[in-house]
Scaffold this motif. Structure first.
Motif, PDB file in Angstrom:
ATOM      1  N   ARG A   1       0.852  -1.183   0.000  1.00 25.84           N
ATOM      2  CA  ARG A   1       0.000   0.000   0.000  1.00 25.84           C
ATOM      3  C   ARG A   1       0.886   1.230   0.000  1.00 25.84           C
ATOM      4  O   ARG A   1       1.738   1.389   0.876  1.00 25.84           O
ATOM      5  CB  ARG A   1      -0.919   0.018   1.217  1.00 25.84           C
ATOM      6  N   GLY A   2       0.697   2.102  -0.982  1.00 28.60           N
ATOM      7  CA  GLY A   2       1.440   3.354  -1.067  1.00 28.60           C
ATOM      8  C   GLY A   2       0.501   4.526  -0.869  1.00 28.60           C
ATOM      9  O   GLY A   2      -0.621   4.514  -1.396  1.00 28.60           O
ATOM     10  N   SER A   3       0.934   5.531  -0.119  1.00 23.70           N
ATOM     11  CA  SER A   3       0.073   6.689   0.132  1.00 23.70           C
ATOM     12  C   SER A   3       0.891   7.970   0.115  1.00 23.70           C
ATOM     13  O   SER A   3       2.103   7.965   0.367  1.00 23.70           O
ATOM     14  CB  SER A   3      -0.655   6.536   1.470  1.00 23.70           C
ATOM     15  N   LEU A   4       0.199   9.064  -0.185  1.00 31.20           N
ATOM     16  CA  LEU A   4       0.860  10.368  -0.197  1.00 31.20           C
ATOM     17  C   LEU A   4      -0.198  11.463  -0.247  1.00 31.20           C
ATOM     18  O   LEU A   4      -1.247  11.294  -0.881  1.00 31.20           O
ATOM     19  CB  LEU A   4       1.780  10.506  -1.416  1.00 31.20           C
ATOM     20  N   THR A   5       0.077  12.587   0.426  1.00 33.47           N
ATOM     21  CA  THR A   5      -0.718  13.797   0.267  1.00 33.47           C
ATOM     22  C   THR A   5      -0.025  14.684  -0.761  1.00 33.47           C
ATOM     23  O   THR A   5       1.155  14.977  -0.629  1.00 33.47           O
ATOM     24  CB  THR A   5      -0.867  14.542   1.605  1.00 33.47           C
ATOM     25  N   VAL A   6      -0.782  15.074  -1.779  1.00 35.85           N
ATOM     26  CA  VAL A   6      -0.236  15.853  -2.888  1.00 35.85           C
ATOM     27  C   VAL A   6      -0.725  17.290  -2.761  1.00 35.85           C
ATOM     28  O   VAL A   6      -1.921  17.564  -2.883  1.00 35.85           O
ATOM     29  CB  VAL A   6      -0.664  15.260  -4.245  1.00 35.85           C
ATOM     30  N   GLY A   7       0.192  18.213  -2.495  1.00 38.32           N
ATOM     31  CA  GLY A   7      -0.144  19.623  -2.382  1.00 38.32           C
ATOM     32  C   GLY A   7      -0.003  20.314  -3.723  1.00 38.32           C
ATOM     33  O   GLY A   7       1.073  20.288  -4.326  1.00 38.32           O
ATOM     34  N   VAL A   8      -1.085  20.939  -4.207  1.00 36.35           N
ATOM     35  CA  VAL A   8      -1.063  21.577  -5.518  1.00 36.35           C
ATOM     36  C   VAL A   8      -1.561  23.015  -5.421  1.00 36.35           C
ATOM     37  O   VAL A   8      -2.203  23.401  -4.446  1.00 36.35           O
ATOM     38  CB  VAL A   8      -1.933  20.796  -6.527  1.00 36.35           C
ATOM     39  N   ASP A   9      -1.280  23.784  -6.453  1.00 40.82           N
ATOM     40  CA  ASP A   9      -1.835  25.129  -6.591  1.00 40.82           C
ATOM     41  C   ASP A   9      -2.895  25.062  -7.683  1.00 40.82           C
ATOM     42  O   ASP A   9      -2.563  24.992  -8.869  1.00 40.82           O
ATOM     43  CB  ASP A   9      -0.733  26.109  -6.983  1.00 40.82           C
ATOM     44  N   PRO A  10      -4.178  25.045  -7.336  1.00 43.99           N
ATOM     45  CA  PRO A  10      -5.220  24.875  -8.349  1.00 43.99           C
ATOM     46  C   PRO A  10      -5.295  26.011  -9.360  1.00 43.99           C
ATOM     47  O   PRO A  10      -5.889  25.849 -10.428  1.00 43.99           O
ATOM     48  CB  PRO A  10      -6.506  24.781  -7.515  1.00 43.99           C
ATOM     49  N   GLU A  11      -4.692  27.154  -9.041  1.00 41.05           N
ATOM     50  CA  GLU A  11      -4.698  28.282  -9.969  1.00 41.05           C
ATOM     51  C   GLU A  11      -3.592  28.176 -11.019  1.00 41.05           C
ATOM     52  O   GLU A  11      -3.629  28.854 -12.038  1.00 41.05           O
ATOM     53  CB  GLU A  11      -4.527  29.597  -9.199  1.00 41.05           C
ATOM     54  N   ALA A  12      -2.612  27.327 -10.745  1.00 42.18           N
ATOM     55  CA  ALA A  12      -1.451  27.226 -11.649  1.00 42.18           C
ATOM     56  C   ALA A  12      -1.752  26.293 -12.813  1.00 42.18           C
ATOM     57  O   ALA A  12      -2.652  25.452 -12.758  1.00 42.18           O
ATOM     58  CB  ALA A  12      -0.240  26.723 -10.875  1.00 42.18           C
ATOM     59  N   THR A  13      -0.977  26.450 -13.872  1.00 44.63           N
ATOM     60  CA  THR A  13      -1.001  25.506 -14.987  1.00 44.63           C
ATOM     61  C   THR A  13       0.358  24.834 -15.027  1.00 44.63           C
ATOM     62  O   THR A  13       1.369  25.475 -15.287  1.00 44.63           O
ATOM     63  CB  THR A  13      -1.289  26.209 -16.322  1.00 44.63           C
ATOM     64  N   GLU A  14       0.376  23.546 -14.733  1.00 45.38           N
ATOM     65  CA  GLU A  14       1.611  22.766 -14.688  1.00 45.38           C
ATOM     66  C   GLU A  14       1.430  21.541 -15.579  1.00 45.38           C
ATOM     67  O   GLU A  14       0.960  20.497 -15.143  1.00 45.38           O
ATOM     68  CB  GLU A  14       1.932  22.344 -13.246  1.00 45.38           C
ATOM     69  N   ASP A  15       1.771  21.703 -16.855  1.00 42.19           N
ATOM     70  CA  ASP A  15       1.530  20.616 -17.807  1.00 42.19           C
ATOM     71  C   ASP A  15       2.740  19.723 -18.042  1.00 42.19           C
ATOM     72  O   ASP A  15       2.696  18.794 -18.852  1.00 42.19           O
ATOM     73  CB  ASP A  15       1.037  21.173 -19.144  1.00 42.19           C
ATOM     74  N   GLY A  16       3.849  20.008 -17.348  1.00 39.60           N
ATOM     75  CA  GLY A  16       5.025  19.157 -17.470  1.00 39.60           C
ATOM     76  C   GLY A  16       5.773  19.282 -18.764  1.00 39.60           C
ATOM     77  O   GLY A  16       6.555  18.397 -19.120  1.00 39.60           O
ATOM     78  N   GLN A  17       5.569  20.386 -19.477  1.00 39.58           N
ATOM     79  CA  GLN A  17       6.229  20.557 -20.772  1.00 39.58           C
ATOM     80  C   GLN A  17       7.511  21.375 -20.679  1.00 39.58           C
ATOM     81  O   GLN A  17       8.102  21.712 -21.701  1.00 39.58           O
ATOM     82  CB  GLN A  17       5.269  21.243 -21.751  1.00 39.58           C
ATOM     83  N   GLY A  18       7.935  21.693 -19.469  1.00 39.72           N
ATOM     84  CA  GLY A  18       9.155  22.469 -19.307  1.00 39.72           C
ATOM     85  C   GLY A  18      10.400  21.647 -19.559  1.00 39.72           C
ATOM     86  O   GLY A  18      10.354  20.449 -19.842  1.00 39.72           O
ATOM     87  N   ALA A  19      11.552  22.299 -19.424  1.00 36.81           N
ATOM     88  CA  ALA A  19      12.832  21.626 -19.632  1.00 36.81           C
ATOM     89  C   ALA A  19      13.076  20.628 -18.510  1.00 36.81           C
ATOM     90  O   ALA A  19      12.709  20.869 -17.369  1.00 36.81           O
ATOM     91  CB  ALA A  19      13.965  22.650 -19.673  1.00 36.81           C
ATOM     92  N   PRO A  20      13.693  19.494 -18.819  1.00 39.40           N
ATOM     93  CA  PRO A  20      13.988  18.502 -17.778  1.00 39.40           C
ATOM     94  C   PRO A  20      15.075  18.983 -16.841  1.00 39.40           C
ATOM     95  O   PRO A  20      15.867  19.858 -17.190  1.00 39.40           O
ATOM     96  CB  PRO A  20      14.469  17.284 -18.584  1.00 39.40           C
ATOM     97  N   PRO A  21      15.160  18.444 -15.638  1.00 36.51           N
ATOM     98  CA  PRO A  21      16.237  18.808 -14.717  1.00 36.51           C
ATOM     99  C   PRO A  21      17.597  18.449 -15.301  1.00 36.51           C
ATOM    100  O   PRO A  21      17.720  17.508 -16.077  1.00 36.51           O
ATOM    101  CB  PRO A  21      15.930  17.972 -13.472  1.00 36.51           C
TER     102      PRO A  21
END
Length: 321
Positions: A290-310
């Motif tokens: 069983r894996g669990s996590l609380t995910v904190g997000v900013d609902p006003e932001a747009t984060e589509d993952g299209q930025g440059a990789p680390p």
């Protein structure tokens, strides 16, 4: 002398947003209820021989959830398919260690749960293959040691192959969709998925991709509109991965494995960076995790993952995402 007690009502803000072209279509039979997930063949607490649940030591770090911390954003990777499977059980025919993934999505500023969000997850199978991209093989050609020697000076004549770098998207090569699915968060921000423990491929540690969409609308056809406010990845501590590696079909995965500390995507920040809290029987991980996590997000932001990789570190190899 009596004391007056005041009850507090929670208010969920309904935010409107311009509809996008994103649309999810419901396919297949009816989705599983959350209660059904709790009745899986393996116990949700993954009991040990003496009946007591055990948590992996590494994933137990940073136990206290700090609600105002944003969960780390990452690149989308080349193998995202805009969700077309509205379901909680994403296993299909894939063999592997049963995994119950229990998530809570909250607004990182107000600490309130985000209800009716659409949560997508997708990951490779036990031997490192992604559905929709089986022609790419184990991990799709990413990874490998860093190049050595002087760079070539001649002009390349062949078309580039393999997945695009960073957040670039690779078009699917087949119609398989195992280990992919979308479900909505409930009034408490919870969502659960039934899947299998992921495997690995060269250049990346064991991980699960995730997107959280808000401001859309759930209809009879699925989920329409809205925007992605979080694109991230969930990670597994080394103890759990080593335990899984002796269980079939993971034991048959001959790909070179990248450890958690070597990975170029994980930011080494514990739960804030997506490190899951895991519970399983240490001597019987094959019975389920069983894996669990609380995910904190900013609902006003747009984060589509299209930025440059680390940028890769000196201890890590280049990788597909």
């Amino acid at each position: 002398m009596t004391e007056n007690q005041q009850s507090q009502e929670s208010h969920v803000t309904q935010e409107s947003g311009e509809l996008t072209r994103r649309k999810i279509v419901v396919v297949g039979a009816g989705a599983l209820a959350v209660a059904g997930l709790g009745g899986t063949a393996f116990a949700a607490s993954a009991a040990t021989e003496d009946g007591r649940a055990t948590r992996s030591a590494t994933s137990a770090q940073d136990d206290a959830e700090v609600c105002y911390r944003l969960t780390s954003e990452t690149v989308e990777g080349p193998y995202y398919i805009d969700a077309d499977k509205i379901r909680q059980d994403i296993t299909e025919d894939r063999e592997g260690i049963p995994l119950l993934l229990d998530l809570k999505v909250i607004d990182s500023e107000t600490c309130k749960p985000i209800r009716n969000a659409a949560v997508d997850i997708w990951h490779c199978d036990a031997v490192g293959v992604y559905s929709g991209y089986e022609d790419m093989g184990n991990g799709g050609g990413g990874g490998g040691p860093a190049p050595t020697g002087a760079p070539p000076t001649d002009t390349p004549t062949d078309a580039p192959t393999g997945p695009p770098p960073g957040g670039g998207h690779q078009e699917p090569t087949d119609d398989t969709r195992y280990l992919r699915g979308t479900w909505r968060t409930d009034r408490n921000g919870h969502v659960a998925f039934r899947t299998v423990f992921p495997g690995w491929y060269r250049g990346r540690c064991v991980h699960i991709h995730v997107k959280v969409h808000v401001d859309g609308e759930w209809t009879d056809a699925g989920y329409e509109g809205g925007h992605a406010c979080h694109t991230g990845q969930f990670f597994f501590d080394e103890e759990s991965v080593l335990a899984s590696a002796v269980v079939e079909p993971y034991a048959s995965n001959a790909a070179e494995r990248t450890t958690l500390t070597e990975d170029t995507i994980y930011d080494q920040s514990g739960t804030q960076g997506g490190l899951l809290k895991l519970r399983y029987g240490k001597r019987h991980i094959g019975k389920g995790v069983r894996g669990s996590l609380t995910v904190g997000v900013d609902p006003e932001a747009t984060e589509d993952g299209q930025g440059a990789p680390p940028q890769p570190t000196t201890s890590a190899s280049p990788s597909a995402s």
